[in-house]
Design a protein around this motif. Structure first.
Motif, PDB file in Angstrom:
ATOM      1  N   ASN A   1      17.327  -1.233  -1.946  1.00 49.24           N
ATOM      2  CA  ASN A   1      17.823  -2.444  -1.281  1.00 49.24           C
ATOM      3  C   ASN A   1      17.065  -3.684  -1.730  1.00 49.24           C
ATOM      4  N   GLU A   2      15.760  -3.541  -1.951  1.00 42.56           N
ATOM      5  CA  GLU A   2      14.947  -4.671  -2.402  1.00 42.56           C
ATOM      6  C   GLU A   2      15.295  -5.088  -3.827  1.00 42.56           C
TER       7      GLU A   2
ATOM      8  N   ILE B   1       6.573   6.892  -5.142  1.00 38.83           N
ATOM      9  CA  ILE B   1       6.861   5.897  -4.102  1.00 38.83           C
ATOM     10  C   ILE B   1       5.656   5.613  -3.214  1.00 38.83           C
ATOM     11  N   SER B   2       4.503   6.139  -3.579  1.00 41.53           N
ATOM     12  CA  SER B   2       3.256   5.771  -2.897  1.00 41.53           C
ATOM     13  C   SER B   2       2.250   5.385  -3.967  1.00 41.53           C
TER      14      SER B   2
ATOM     15  N   PHE C   1       1.643   7.176  -7.540  1.00 43.76           N
ATOM     16  CA  PHE C   1       1.869   6.365  -8.741  1.00 43.76           C
ATOM     17  C   PHE C   1       0.692   6.497  -9.707  1.00 43.76           C
ATOM     18  N   GLN C   2      -0.508   6.370  -9.176  1.00 44.97           N
ATOM     19  CA  GLN C   2      -1.697   6.484 -10.015  1.00 44.97           C
ATOM     20  C   GLN C   2      -1.900   7.911 -10.519  1.00 44.97           C
ATOM     21  N   LYS C   3      -1.573   8.882  -9.682  1.00 47.92           N
ATOM     22  CA  LYS C   3      -1.833  10.285  -9.999  1.00 47.92           C
ATOM     23  C   LYS C   3      -0.867  10.853 -11.026  1.00 47.92           C
TER      24      LYS C   3
ATOM     25  N   LEU D   1       1.791  -0.022  -7.678  1.00 48.98           N
ATOM     26  CA  LEU D   1       3.184   0.264  -7.349  1.00 48.98           C
ATOM     27  C   LEU D   1       3.863  -0.974  -6.773  1.00 48.98           C
ATOM     28  N   LYS D   2       3.134  -1.722  -5.963  1.00 43.95           N
ATOM     29  CA  LYS D   2       3.692  -2.938  -5.357  1.00 43.95           C
ATOM     30  C   LYS D   2       4.141  -3.920  -6.427  1.00 43.95           C
ATOM     31  N   GLU D   3       3.301  -4.119  -7.443  1.00 43.75           N
ATOM     32  CA  GLU D   3       3.666  -5.036  -8.526  1.00 43.75           C
ATOM     33  C   GLU D   3       4.814  -4.468  -9.354  1.00 43.75           C
TER      34      GLU D   3
END
Length: 229
Positions: free
Chosen positions: A191-192, A131-132, A136-138, A148-150
């Motif tokens: 929720n998103e 969730i960060s 995400f990369q690690k 992560l945003k995409e």
């Protein structure tokens, strides 16, 4: 040699489920450190062609016809969408009057060509673990350029236009997303995306359970918090 492999038929909510892997080995756009299949030596997000696929089609057809299947669950070694014949596979299953559930990690669902394929399915499962951006990369080690945003945006975009049942599978990982702050972030993501159903999982593979697993008590707390949004 057939490309596809199967789990034994099992019962879920009174339905006979056939679970099929449509990849000959791991092909994925991620290389998660905790993947039970192992490393991603075929790290791809473009479609791949496989030999002897016609034999696999015939076998799948027989499996459906001979086992009174109520649902086919495409759950593969990696990202099933990268099989260049996945659209034909879904069409074959649907032609037998059987609904299709597709598991995808979810990153490709926002891309038009993959969105159109997933739209054919009655149920689609997407996933969230990190969730960060740093985590995400690690721990998921995606293809270079992924964010992560995409990732989240792709699932939001997909679900806004999807007519079937979208299921979000959230995996709780010790030290990465098990704090109260993390759980609140996951709530915001849920929720998103606005899925029809949330499934909460944790590390059950013995190879990763000791380091990345959480206690039964904490798992129950988080599960209740996320499933009661």
């Amino acid at each position: 040699m057939n490309v596809f492999s199967y789990k034994d038929i099992y019962i879920e909510d009174g339905k006979r489920v056939l679970e099929v892997n449509i990849l000959p080995e791991k092909y994925c756009n991620f290389d998660c450190i905790f993947c039970p299949i192992g490393r991603s030596y075929n790290k791809v997000d473009t479609q791949q062609s496989f030999d002897e696929i016609d034999d696999s089609f015939n076998e799948l057809e027989s499996m459906i016809e001979n086992n009174n299947v109520d649902l086919v669950f495409i759950n593969s070694k990696g990202e099933a969408l990268v099989n260049s014949r996945i659209s034909d596979i879904i069409d074959l299953i649907k032609s037998k009057g059987v609904p299709v559930r597709l598991l995808s990690n979810g990153y490709l669902l926002g891309r038009k060509e993959y969105m159109q394929i997933a739209n054919k399915c009655d149920e689609v499962i997407g996933e969230i673990k990190a969730i960060s951006e740093e985590d995400f990369q690690k721990i998921q080690r995606p293809i270079e350029g992924y964010t992560l945003k995409e990732y989240i945006s792709n699932m939001i975009l997909f679900n806004k236009q999807y007519k079937g049942k979208f299921i979000l599978e959230v995996t709780i990982i010790k030290g990465y997303n098990d704090t109260e702050e993390s759980v609140n972030k996951i709530k915001n993501i849920i929720n998103e995306i606005s899925p029809d159903k949330v499934i909460v999982e944790r590390m059950n593979d013995e190879r990763f359970k000791k380091k990345l697993g959480i206690s039964d008590e904490r798992f129950d707390e988080i599960s209740k918090a996320l499933q009661n949004i």
